[in-house]
Design a protein around this motif. Structure first.
Motif, PDB file in Angstrom:
ATOM      1  N   GLN A  26      83.322 -30.992  -1.258  1.00  0.00           N
ATOM      2  CA  GLN A  26      82.307 -31.741  -0.514  1.00  0.00           C
ATOM      3  C   GLN A  26      80.999 -30.954  -0.422  1.00  0.00           C
ATOM      4  O   GLN A  26      79.914 -31.531  -0.542  1.00  0.00           O
ATOM      5  CB  GLN A  26      82.817 -32.084   0.889  1.00  0.00           C
ATOM      6  CG  GLN A  26      83.904 -33.145   0.887  1.00  0.00           C
ATOM      7  CD  GLN A  26      84.518 -33.343   2.266  1.00  0.00           C
ATOM      8  OE1 GLN A  26      84.862 -32.379   2.943  1.00  0.00           O
ATOM      9  NE2 GLN A  26      84.656 -34.599   2.660  1.00  0.00           N
ATOM     10  N   LEU A  35      82.233 -34.131   6.998  1.00  0.00           N
ATOM     11  CA  LEU A  35      81.516 -34.023   5.727  1.00  0.00           C
ATOM     12  C   LEU A  35      81.549 -35.343   4.953  1.00  0.00           C
ATOM     13  O   LEU A  35      80.577 -35.699   4.282  1.00  0.00           O
ATOM     14  CB  LEU A  35      82.091 -32.882   4.878  1.00  0.00           C
ATOM     15  CG  LEU A  35      81.771 -31.467   5.379  1.00  0.00           C
ATOM     16  CD1 LEU A  35      82.590 -30.426   4.617  1.00  0.00           C
ATOM     17  CD2 LEU A  35      80.289 -31.168   5.269  1.00  0.00           C
ATOM     18  N   ALA A  36      82.660 -36.068   5.049  1.00  0.00           N
ATOM     19  CA  ALA A  36      82.744 -37.381   4.395  1.00  0.00           C
ATOM     20  C   ALA A  36      81.752 -38.351   5.032  1.00  0.00           C
ATOM     21  O   ALA A  36      81.073 -39.121   4.338  1.00  0.00           O
ATOM     22  CB  ALA A  36      84.165 -37.928   4.484  1.00  0.00           C
ATOM     23  N   ASP A  45      79.017 -37.518   6.533  1.00  0.00           N
ATOM     24  CA  ASP A  45      77.688 -37.050   6.097  1.00  0.00           C
ATOM     25  C   ASP A  45      77.382 -37.531   4.678  1.00  0.00           C
ATOM     26  O   ASP A  45      76.262 -37.949   4.383  1.00  0.00           O
ATOM     27  CB  ASP A  45      77.631 -35.521   6.175  1.00  0.00           C
ATOM     28  CG  ASP A  45      76.307 -34.968   5.676  1.00  0.00           C
ATOM     29  OD1 ASP A  45      75.259 -35.311   6.256  1.00  0.00           O
ATOM     30  OD2 ASP A  45      76.321 -34.192   4.693  1.00  0.00           O
ATOM     31  N   ALA A  46      78.382 -37.502   3.799  1.00  0.00           N
ATOM     32  CA  ALA A  46      78.181 -37.953   2.410  1.00  0.00           C
ATOM     33  C   ALA A  46      77.834 -39.443   2.375  1.00  0.00           C
ATOM     34  O   ALA A  46      76.950 -39.867   1.627  1.00  0.00           O
ATOM     35  CB  ALA A  46      79.431 -37.675   1.576  1.00  0.00           C
ATOM     36  N   LYS A  47      78.511 -40.245   3.199  1.00  0.00           N
ATOM     37  CA  LYS A  47      78.202 -41.677   3.265  1.00  0.00           C
ATOM     38  C   LYS A  47      76.786 -41.892   3.780  1.00  0.00           C
ATOM     39  O   LYS A  47      76.046 -42.744   3.276  1.00  0.00           O
ATOM     40  CB  LYS A  47      79.200 -42.400   4.177  1.00  0.00           C
ATOM     41  CG  LYS A  47      80.551 -42.596   3.564  1.00  0.00           C
ATOM     42  CD  LYS A  47      81.476 -43.346   4.512  1.00  0.00           C
ATOM     43  CE  LYS A  47      82.868 -43.445   3.942  1.00  0.00           C
ATOM     44  NZ  LYS A  47      83.791 -44.088   4.864  1.00  0.00           N
ATOM     45  N   ASP A  68      79.290 -31.079  -3.822  1.00  0.00           N
ATOM     46  CA  ASP A  68      78.693 -32.400  -4.025  1.00  0.00           C
ATOM     47  C   ASP A  68      77.386 -32.550  -3.244  1.00  0.00           C
ATOM     48  O   ASP A  68      76.421 -33.148  -3.742  1.00  0.00           O
ATOM     49  CB  ASP A  68      79.690 -33.482  -3.597  1.00  0.00           C
ATOM     50  CG  ASP A  68      79.182 -34.875  -3.896  1.00  0.00           C
ATOM     51  OD1 ASP A  68      78.745 -35.117  -5.037  1.00  0.00           O
ATOM     52  OD2 ASP A  68      79.218 -35.726  -2.977  1.00  0.00           O
ATOM     53  N   ALA A  69      77.366 -31.998  -2.045  1.00  0.00           N
ATOM     54  CA  ALA A  69      76.172 -32.111  -1.199  1.00  0.00           C
ATOM     55  C   ALA A  69      75.134 -31.040  -1.512  1.00  0.00           C
ATOM     56  O   ALA A  69      74.009 -31.105  -1.022  1.00  0.00           O
ATOM     57  CB  ALA A  69      76.584 -32.010   0.271  1.00  0.00           C
ATOM     58  N   LYS A 119      89.102 -29.192  -0.503  1.00  0.00           N
ATOM     59  CA  LYS A 119      88.368 -30.441  -0.276  1.00  0.00           C
ATOM     60  C   LYS A 119      86.990 -30.145   0.320  1.00  0.00           C
ATOM     61  O   LYS A 119      85.979 -30.729  -0.110  1.00  0.00           O
ATOM     62  CB  LYS A 119      89.179 -31.346   0.668  1.00  0.00           C
ATOM     63  CG  LYS A 119      88.505 -32.629   1.048  1.00  0.00           C
ATOM     64  CD  LYS A 119      88.497 -33.610  -0.087  1.00  0.00           C
ATOM     65  CE  LYS A 119      87.942 -34.952   0.384  1.00  0.00           C
ATOM     66  NZ  LYS A 119      87.775 -35.892  -0.682  1.00  0.00           N
ATOM     67  N   ILE A 120      86.939 -29.235   1.279  1.00  0.00           N
ATOM     68  CA  ILE A 120      85.661 -28.847   1.890  1.00  0.00           C
ATOM     69  C   ILE A 120      84.738 -28.252   0.827  1.00  0.00           C
ATOM     70  O   ILE A 120      83.549 -28.571   0.759  1.00  0.00           O
ATOM     71  CB  ILE A 120      85.881 -27.875   3.061  1.00  0.00           C
ATOM     72  CG1 ILE A 120      86.540 -28.607   4.235  1.00  0.00           C
ATOM     73  CG2 ILE A 120      84.576 -27.220   3.503  1.00  0.00           C
ATOM     74  CD1 ILE A 120      87.048 -27.701   5.348  1.00  0.00           C
ATOM     75  N   VAL A 133      86.505 -31.985   7.281  1.00  0.00           N
ATOM     76  CA  VAL A 133      86.535 -32.846   6.091  1.00  0.00           C
ATOM     77  C   VAL A 133      86.002 -34.235   6.445  1.00  0.00           C
ATOM     78  O   VAL A 133      85.178 -34.804   5.720  1.00  0.00           O
ATOM     79  CB  VAL A 133      87.964 -32.932   5.500  1.00  0.00           C
ATOM     80  CG1 VAL A 133      88.073 -34.056   4.476  1.00  0.00           C
ATOM     81  CG2 VAL A 133      88.366 -31.606   4.875  1.00  0.00           C
TER      82      VAL A 133
END
Length: 141
Positions: free
Chosen positions: A83, A122-123, A125-127, A86-87, A79-80, A119
C-alpha cells in the motif's frame, strides 16, 4: 488459576479419566483433604490437578484465545508495504499513523489487530486518493 477454572478442569479430568464417584471422592480426600471439589482450597485444587495430570489427564489448550500467528503479522506488514509503494509514501508515514492512532512510536511494535487497522486506514486513503484523482482528471478536460 481462578477457582471456577480449576474446578472445571478437575471435573473435565474426572470425565476424561473415567473415574467413578467413589474413586473420585477418595482421590479428592487423599490429595485435597476434602470429599467435594467445591471445598478445595487453591492449594488443594493445584495438588489435585497435579495428581490428575500424573494419572494421565491431558488438559487442552485455552480455547478462549487464539495464538497470534507470526505468519499473519508478516502478511499484514507485506500488505502495508504494498500500500505504501502504491501511494508513493515512506515507512515514516505509517509510523506517524501508528503514533496518531495507537500512541505507539513505531509500526514494528503494533500487534496484529492494530496492523489490520492500519491496512484498513491505508485502503480508505487509497480510495480517497483515487476519487480525488478522478475529480482532477474530469476538471482538466
Amino acid at each position: 488459576m481462578p477457582r471456577n477454572a480449576s474446578l472445571a478442569k478437575i471435573h473435565i479430568a474426572k470425565k476424561q479419566l473415567g473415574l467413578d464417584d467413589d474413586t473420585y471422592r477418595a482421590m479428592l480426600q487423599q490429595h485435597g483433604g476434602v470429599t467435594t471439589a467445591k471445598d478445595l482450597t487453591p492449594l488443594g485444587a493445584a495438588k489435585v490437578l497435579h495428581h490428575l495430570e500424573k494419572a494421565g489427564f491431558k488438559p487442552k489448550g485455552n480455547p478462549g484465545k487464539r495464538p497470534k500467528p507470526a505468519a499473519g503479522r508478516a502478511a499484514l506488514v507485506s500488505k502495508i508495504e504494498a500500500q505504501l509503494t502504491d501511494a508513493g509514501r515512506p515507512w515514516a508515514y505509517v509510523d506517524g499513523m501508528a503514533k496518531k492512532m495507537f500512541k505507539v512510536e513505531k509500526v514494528d511494535w503494533l500487534d496484529e489487530q492494530q496492523l489490520g487497522k492500519i491496512v484498513a486506514a491505508l485502503a480508505y486513503d487509497a480510495k480517497r486518493r483515487a476519487k480525488q484523482a478522478g475529480k482532477d482528471g474530469a476538471d482538466g478536460q
